[in-house]
Design a protein around this motif. Structure first.
Motif, PDB file in Angstrom:
ATOM      1  N   ARG A 301       0.827  -1.200   0.000  1.00 18.30           N
ATOM      2  CA  ARG A 301       0.000   0.000   0.000  1.00 18.30           C
ATOM      3  C   ARG A 301       0.867   1.258   0.000  1.00 18.30           C
ATOM      4  NH1 ARG A 301      -5.708   0.787   3.145  1.00 18.30           N
ATOM      5  NH2 ARG A 301      -5.125   2.618   4.296  1.00 18.30           N
ATOM      6  N   ASP A 394     -20.212   7.978 -16.352  1.00 12.54           N
ATOM      7  CA  ASP A 394     -20.953   8.595 -15.255  1.00 12.54           C
ATOM      8  C   ASP A 394     -20.260   8.370 -13.912  1.00 12.54           C
ATOM      9  OD1 ASP A 394     -23.364  10.090 -14.563  1.00 12.54           O
ATOM     10  OD2 ASP A 394     -23.812   8.319 -13.354  1.00 12.54           O
ATOM     11  N   ARG A 395     -19.614   7.223 -13.757  1.00  7.82           N
ATOM     12  CA  ARG A 395     -18.950   6.934 -12.493  1.00  7.82           C
ATOM     13  C   ARG A 395     -17.765   7.837 -12.215  1.00  7.82           C
ATOM     14  NH1 ARG A 395     -18.254   0.819 -10.713  1.00  7.82           N
ATOM     15  NH2 ARG A 395     -20.084  -0.070 -11.695  1.00  7.82           N
ATOM     16  N   VAL A 396     -17.058   8.228 -13.256  1.00  7.82           N
ATOM     17  CA  VAL A 396     -15.862   9.037 -13.009  1.00  7.82           C
ATOM     18  C   VAL A 396     -16.178  10.528 -12.972  1.00  7.82           C
ATOM     19  CG1 VAL A 396     -14.331   7.331 -14.068  1.00  7.82           C
ATOM     20  CG2 VAL A 396     -15.177   9.235 -15.437  1.00  7.82           C
ATOM     21  N   LYS A 397     -17.388  10.905 -13.402  1.00 12.05           N
ATOM     22  CA  LYS A 397     -17.726  12.324 -13.406  1.00 12.05           C
ATOM     23  C   LYS A 397     -17.813  12.859 -11.980  1.00 12.05           C
ATOM     24  CE  LYS A 397     -21.398  13.095 -15.928  1.00 12.05           C
ATOM     25  NZ  LYS A 397     -22.373  13.389 -16.978  1.00 12.05           N
ATOM     26  N   THR A 398     -17.560  14.153 -11.855  1.00 16.99           N
ATOM     27  CA  THR A 398     -17.652  14.745 -10.519  1.00 16.99           C
ATOM     28  C   THR A 398     -18.948  15.502 -10.347  1.00 16.99           C
ATOM     29  OG1 THR A 398     -16.390  16.567 -11.411  1.00 16.99           O
ATOM     30  CG2 THR A 398     -15.201  14.990 -10.053  1.00 16.99           C
ATOM     31  N   TYR A 496     -12.263  15.851  14.508  1.00 19.13           N
ATOM     32  CA  TYR A 496     -11.874  15.543  15.892  1.00 19.13           C
ATOM     33  C   TYR A 496     -10.754  16.458  16.393  1.00 19.13           C
ATOM     34  CZ  TYR A 496     -14.506  11.155  15.801  1.00 19.13           C
ATOM     35  OH  TYR A 496     -15.491  10.215  15.721  1.00 19.13           O
TER      36      TYR A 496
ATOM     37  N   ASP B  25     -10.233   4.452   9.607  1.00 19.98           N
ATOM     38  CA  ASP B  25      -9.794   3.346   8.747  1.00 19.98           C
ATOM     39  C   ASP B  25      -9.117   2.278   9.590  1.00 19.98           C
ATOM     40  OD1 ASP B  25      -8.668   1.666   6.918  1.00 19.98           O
ATOM     41  OD2 ASP B  25      -7.629   3.214   5.780  1.00 19.98           O
ATOM     42  N   TYR B  27      -7.220   0.001   8.787  1.00 22.41           N
ATOM     43  CA  TYR B  27      -5.993  -0.521   8.173  1.00 22.41           C
ATOM     44  C   TYR B  27      -4.845  -0.557   9.189  1.00 22.41           C
ATOM     45  CZ  TYR B  27      -1.689  -0.348   5.343  1.00 22.41           C
ATOM     46  OH  TYR B  27      -0.438  -0.567   4.827  1.00 22.41           O
ATOM     47  N   ARG B  30      -5.283  -3.180  11.719  1.00 24.56           N
ATOM     48  CA  ARG B  30      -4.951  -4.507  11.214  1.00 24.56           C
ATOM     49  C   ARG B  30      -3.442  -4.739  11.283  1.00 24.56           C
ATOM     50  NH1 ARG B  30      -2.999  -6.497   6.663  1.00 24.56           N
ATOM     51  NH2 ARG B  30      -3.545  -4.874   5.156  1.00 24.56           N
ATOM     52  N   LYS B 249     -27.042   5.723  -7.062  1.00 24.79           N
ATOM     53  CA  LYS B 249     -25.729   6.324  -7.289  1.00 24.79           C
ATOM     54  C   LYS B 249     -25.727   7.711  -6.675  1.00 24.79           C
ATOM     55  CE  LYS B 249     -26.545   8.696 -11.564  1.00 24.79           C
ATOM     56  NZ  LYS B 249     -25.869   9.297 -12.688  1.00 24.79           N
ATOM     57  N   ASN B 284     -20.055  12.323  11.095  1.00 23.47           N
ATOM     58  CA  ASN B 284     -19.040  11.274  11.117  1.00 23.47           C
ATOM     59  C   ASN B 284     -19.625   9.938  10.691  1.00 23.47           C
ATOM     60  OD1 ASN B 284     -17.366  13.248  12.041  1.00 23.47           O
ATOM     61  ND2 ASN B 284     -16.530  12.046  13.725  1.00 23.47           N
ATOM     62  N   GLU B 285     -20.689   9.479  11.358  1.00 21.79           N
ATOM     63  CA  GLU B 285     -21.366   8.245  10.947  1.00 21.79           C
ATOM     64  C   GLU B 285     -22.717   8.601  10.297  1.00 21.79           C
ATOM     65  OE1 GLU B 285     -20.027   8.349  14.278  1.00 21.79           O
ATOM     66  OE2 GLU B 285     -18.254   7.251  13.623  1.00 21.79           O
ATOM     67  N   GLU B 309     -21.310  -3.526  -5.792  1.00 25.17           N
ATOM     68  CA  GLU B 309     -20.805  -4.780  -6.338  1.00 25.17           C
ATOM     69  C   GLU B 309     -19.955  -5.591  -5.347  1.00 25.17           C
ATOM     70  OE1 GLU B 309     -19.464  -3.259 -10.135  1.00 25.17           O
ATOM     71  OE2 GLU B 309     -21.627  -2.930 -10.297  1.00 25.17           O
ATOM     72  N   GLU B 317     -16.279  10.283   4.672  1.00 24.85           N
ATOM     73  CA  GLU B 317     -15.217  11.148   4.145  1.00 24.85           C
ATOM     74  C   GLU B 317     -14.872  10.829   2.694  1.00 24.85           C
ATOM     75  OE1 GLU B 317     -12.042  10.749   6.983  1.00 24.85           O
ATOM     76  OE2 GLU B 317     -12.689  12.547   8.053  1.00 24.85           O
ATOM     77  N   LYS B 320     -18.296  10.180  -2.904  1.00 24.65           N
ATOM     78  CA  LYS B 320     -18.231  11.212  -3.924  1.00 24.65           C
ATOM     79  C   LYS B 320     -19.201  10.916  -5.054  1.00 24.65           C
ATOM     80  CE  LYS B 320     -14.488   9.077  -6.412  1.00 24.65           C
ATOM     81  NZ  LYS B 320     -13.098   8.994  -6.773  1.00 24.65           N
ATOM     82  N   TYR B 321     -19.440  11.936  -5.848  1.00 23.95           N
ATOM     83  CA  TYR B 321     -20.340  11.807  -6.976  1.00 23.95           C
ATOM     84  C   TYR B 321     -19.982  10.579  -7.795  1.00 23.95           C
ATOM     85  CZ  TYR B 321     -22.823  12.559 -11.301  1.00 23.95           C
ATOM     86  OH  TYR B 321     -23.648  12.382 -12.382  1.00 23.95           O
ATOM     87  N   GLY B 322     -20.975   9.817  -8.187  1.00 24.71           N
ATOM     88  CA  GLY B 322     -20.725   8.688  -9.078  1.00 24.71           C
ATOM     89  C   GLY B 322     -20.580   7.351  -8.367  1.00 24.71           C
ATOM     90  N   ARG B 324     -21.466   4.040  -6.786  1.00 30.36           N
ATOM     91  CA  ARG B 324     -22.656   3.182  -6.852  1.00 30.36           C
ATOM     92  C   ARG B 324     -22.766   2.494  -5.508  1.00 30.36           C
ATOM     93  NH1 ARG B 324     -22.512   5.941 -11.460  1.00 30.36           N
ATOM     94  NH2 ARG B 324     -23.728   4.958 -13.092  1.00 30.36           N
TER      95      ARG B 324
END
Lengths: 521, 363
Positions: A301, A394-398, A496, B25, B27, B30, B249, B284-285, B309, B317, B320-322, B324
């Motif tokens: 990561r 559509d998914r990548v549009k903002t 926070y 997160d 992460y 973990r 969406k 926050n939630e 999916e 946080e 964002k737009y789009g 699904r």
């Protein structure tokens, strides 16, 4: 005159550009002797246009070699890692999340020393200079030549990492050093991982850059050369020797930027339809929108600058099947076997390309072999292909507004109609060498990403300082001072925390100062 | 139930889903657990249904900003110091560790402390999800004292809080946390076996592991992971009502930071099985979901936005737009739905205008 070269896994492309104009272009399979392939490609475009080597002002090269080397865990060197943080961060030691194969490749040589910063810039502890020197001596004893340096909240203040580098160099004069703050952003583990990756690649990087230098020498080109990085800007040869990871995503980035340049669109959605997948990304002022989330490379990561690209399983070779509710397309594909397996090429598999041929959108292969498809089937297939593309757009549009779409790649013949969500659809010619054109666009950038206190410094003063620093970084990278523009400003208030702590990301971009000789930057 | 390196990823995914859009997160959590488990440490998990009478447990957690967590990683040993200080004040040793929340990064810390001290961890918590403040805990609802609360920094400096109520502790400890560098390791809510049985939300650690396992197996078998999750909740060992609230969406996200919290709402347009619009409000939630203006789920019932999916949870946080997403509602445990509980963490406690209505009555 500028030369743009893209050394991909499959092909090596070259273009000769005069300002915005593509004067000549060439494409050939990438050879094992990469330098030789570059020489051949550049020599061909110069010969095509009768341009002599002295008239080449700069050479820009895009390459995916470092990405492939890291992912495959080959040609890496073992790395010494020093993290300034104690007594903090003991609960997650370096390298913890590296897959076994990569962990073996980089070795197990991590040292934690006192140091690091708080979010507001205070020191956690003063830097343990003695401990850094001891670690360096131990690293020297082990015979390691590459060291990665990290420090808690170094994106706020890089002084400690710089001091650590001095101490290490004092102990091991010829050491290769990677400072985490030069590569990654806020997020200690991800930034440290990126530094370790980079440190493991520096030997390879020296060899690759050396082969680029030799190739240009063979051609009598004395102009400086540059290598394109993830965000589409350039770095000098010296810089890529030190920071090879910054080339990791330059392939898709160059393809998007090249496509945009060819279509004259600075702000657009680029849809690149290949044989198996369709990559969709967004260009903002000619640069790809960056991913806000962490990116895994070879299972590690990281959080350095990468373009935000959505891949879906649609391409010219996508399998077309009868489903319960009509035809389905993809996500699996015959891939590179398209020219054997598709119906129009004499095969037995119904692919997306066959649908396009049956619809009369493109004339390739043997059209008679798809005559049996019914009008309904063709219509359903086309509708499904367009639905998939429209959905990805559509998914990548903002936002909900329609945006211009630039369509590239061999599979772009699948799109036969207007696309919902697109204000216009452009299909540029010369798109097969879009990568090389993208590499040849000569811009350099500078970025800062760190936490400011609006309470003590004020919003305006913080923003001004952030913009000045980003601009200074762009100039340091080789931009002419008067061409630098602020490309992006992002303000993220921290939750926070008391009011006033804000993470600011500012990115500046300018034109390359060609006469300044970027090779020496 | 046992936590091992084999089911660690399941547990982390489950904890992220129970984070209901917040919680930080997991992460880093973990990685911390990974480091302990690699030493071959065995973490013992206790079933709250059959606790011995002499169990005396302490809740441990990190306080602070998720943005700081990713740099100055929570420190297991500092948490142990907080716990020992509470023991000193009470003059009594703890023989078990407990999580205060089931969602997000704080679900992992007690397990690390369990590994460090060799003490067993109780399979229960005080939220059954994630909440932003220390008083929003079932223990507090039913009269368990948060004090003595101790917070410790990376150097082992600690502060002991003795306050009139949990909200006051939250307020003071939050201030100290900033001086400690934006993160502190805390121990509070000491509890007896009886108090645990009377007030805690039970089997939430097991729940996280099973949620993660359900999603993973559905993906491996090419089944819809969201459907699999809904099935799981309806048929689990402790069945709970769960419902698909909306399939849509994201068309708009309004977000601002108020008093250190991410406050806002997300608007979704229906796709496939859903029509109309859905609005989810968050602090926050996720707090309240409305479909075409009609309330379909209210806090403390869990509202999760999952990738439609993969069923990967999407935080407030990162929306964002789009995107699904499938918006899923899960009934909170009965212990969280009483009038006393709703006073502490029902919609009104978050300054919302709606009253709580159980998910199953809103269908």
């Amino acid at each position: 005159m500028r030369v743009g070269v893209d050394v991909g896994g499959t092909n090596t492309d070259a273009v000769l550009m005069d300002g915005e104009q593509v004067v000549a272009s060439f494409k050939a399979p990438t050879t094992a002797d990469i330098g030789g392939g570059i020489v051949n490609a550049i020599r061909t475009v110069l010969a095509q246009s009768n341009v002599i080597a002295e008239h080449v002002e700069s050479v820009m090269i895009g390459t995916t070699q470092f990405t492939n080397a890291f992912v495959e865990g080959r040609r890496l060197v073992e790395v010494g890692i020093i993290r300034a943080a104690l007594p903090a961060t003991l609960s997650v030691k370096p390298l913890l999340d590296f897959p076994e194969r990569l962990a073996n490749a980089v070795g197990d040589h991590a040292y934690l020393v006192p140091g690091g910063y708080e979010f507001d810039g205070r020191e956690i502890s003063p830097l343990g200079e003695k401990e850094v020197a001891e670690a360096a001596r131990d690293i020297k004893r082990k015979g390691l030549g590459s060291v990665a340096i990290s420090c808690v909240f170094s994106p706020i203040n890089s002084d400690m990492e710089k001091r650590m580098a001095e101490i290490v160099r004092n102990e091991i004069p010829d050491v290769e050093l990677t400072l985490s703050t030069d590569i990654g952003r806020v997020g200690l583990i991800e930034r440290e991982n990126a530094a370790i990756m980079n440190a493991s690649l520096v030997e390879l990087s020296k060899r690759v850059v050396g082969s680029f230098r030799d190739a240009l020498k063979d051609l009598n080109i004395e102009a400086p050369f540059f290598v394109s990085q993830n965000d589409g800007t350039l770095m000098s040869a010296d810089y890529v020797e030190r920071y090879p990871v910054l080339t990791f995503a330059s392939g898709p980035t160059n393809s998007m930027r090249g496509a945009a340049r060819l279509s004259g669109q600075e702000n657009a959605i680029v849809v690149d339809i290949g044989g198996t997948t369709t990559d969709v990304g967004v260009l903002v002022h000619g640069f790809p929108r960056e991913s806000a989330v962490s990116v895994d490379i070879g299972g590690v990561r990281t959080n350095f600058r990468m373009p935000d690209i959505l891949s879906i399983g649609l391409g010219g070779g996508s399998l077309v099947r009868d489903g319960a509710e009509g035809l389905t397309v993809g996500p699996d594909s015959v891939g590179y076997e398209l020219t054997e397996k598709a119906l129009v090429f004499g095969g037995e598999t119904l692919t997306a390309t066959d649908i396009a041929v049956a619809a009369g959108a493109v004339d390739i292969g043997d059209k008679s072999r798809v005559q049996h498809l019914s009008g309904t089937q063709i219509e359903q297939g086309l509708a499904e292909i367009h639905r998939l593309v429209e959905d990805a757009i559509d998914r990548v549009k903002t936002s909900v507004e329609d945006a211009p779409v630039v369509l590239v790649g061999g599979g772009s013949v699948l799109v036969t109609r207007d696309l919902r969500g697109a204000s216009e659809v452009k299909i540029p010619d010369k798109s097969p060498v879009a990568n090389a054109i993208g590499a040849g666009m000569a811009q350099v950038g500078g970025e800062i990403d760190r936490i400011f206190s609006y309470e003590s410094e004020g919003r305006d003063a913080s923003l001004t300082r952030a913009k000045e620093e980003a601009t200074a970084r762009a100039i340091a990278a080789g931009a002419t001072a008067d061409s630098v523009q602020i490309l992006e400003v992002e303000e993220l208030p921290l939750t926070y925390m008391p009011a006033g702590a804000v993470r600011l990301r500012v990115k500046a971009v300018g034109d390359l100062a060609i006469s300044a000789g970027g090779d020496g930057q | 139930m046992k936590l091992t390196r084999d089911n660690l990823h399941d547990f982390i995914r489950g904890a992220a889903i129970l984070g209901t859009g917040g919680g930080g997160d997991p992460y880093v959590g973990r990685l911390m657990l990974e480091q302990e488990l690699r030493k071959g440490t065995d973490i013992q998990i206790l079933d709250p249904d059959d606790l011995a009478d002499d169990i005396f447990a302490i809740n441990v957690f990190s306080m602070g900003a998720p943005t700081v967590f990713v740099e100055k990683i929570p420190n297991g040993p500092a948490t142990v110091i907080s716990m020992r200080k509470v023991e000193q004040v009470l003059g009594r040793k703890f023989n078990a560790i407990m999580p205060v929340e089931a969602g997000g990064v704080n679900a992992t810390l007690p397990l690390i402390v369990g590994a460090l001290t060799g003490l067993p961890v109780i399979d229960a918590d005080g939220m059954g999800r994630a909440f932003p403040e220390l008083q929003m805990v079932t223990y507090n609802v039913y009269g368990v004292d948060i004090c003595p609360l101790v917070t410790t920094d990376d150097f082992g400096n600690s502060v002991t809080f003795e306050t009139t109520d949990a909200a006051r502790s939250e307020w003071l400890a939050r201030g100290v946390c900033v001086r400690m560098g934006g993160i502190s390791q805390a121990a509070g809510y000491p509890m007896t076996a009886k108090q645990i049985k009377d007030t805690a939300v039970r089997h939430t650690l097991t729940l996280s592991v099973e949620i993660g396992q359900t999603v993973r197996e559905a993906r491996e078998q090419h089944r819809d992971p969201v459907d699999a999750l809904l099935d799981y909740f309806m048929n689990a060992r402790y069945p709970r009502h769960a419902a698909m609230l909306f399939d849509g969406k994201v068309v708009d996200v309004l977000r601002e930071t108020k008093h250190g919290f991410t406050v806002g709402r997300v608007m979704l347009d229906g796709i496939e099985d859903s029509s109309g619009q859905c609005e989810v409000t968050f602090r926050n939630e996720f707090l309240i979901a409305k479909h075409d203006g009609r309330v379909v789920a209210t806090v403390p019932d869990l509202i999760c936005c999952l990738d439609r999916e993969t069923a990967e949870p999407i935080t407030t946080e990162s929306l964002k737009y789009g995107n699904r997403v499938k918006v899923v509602g899960i009934a909170a445990a009965p212990v969280m739905r009483t009038p006393e509980a709703l006073e502490i963490f029902g919609p009104r406690a978050f300054k919302m205008e709606e009253d709580f209505t159980p998910l199953e009555e809103l269908a």
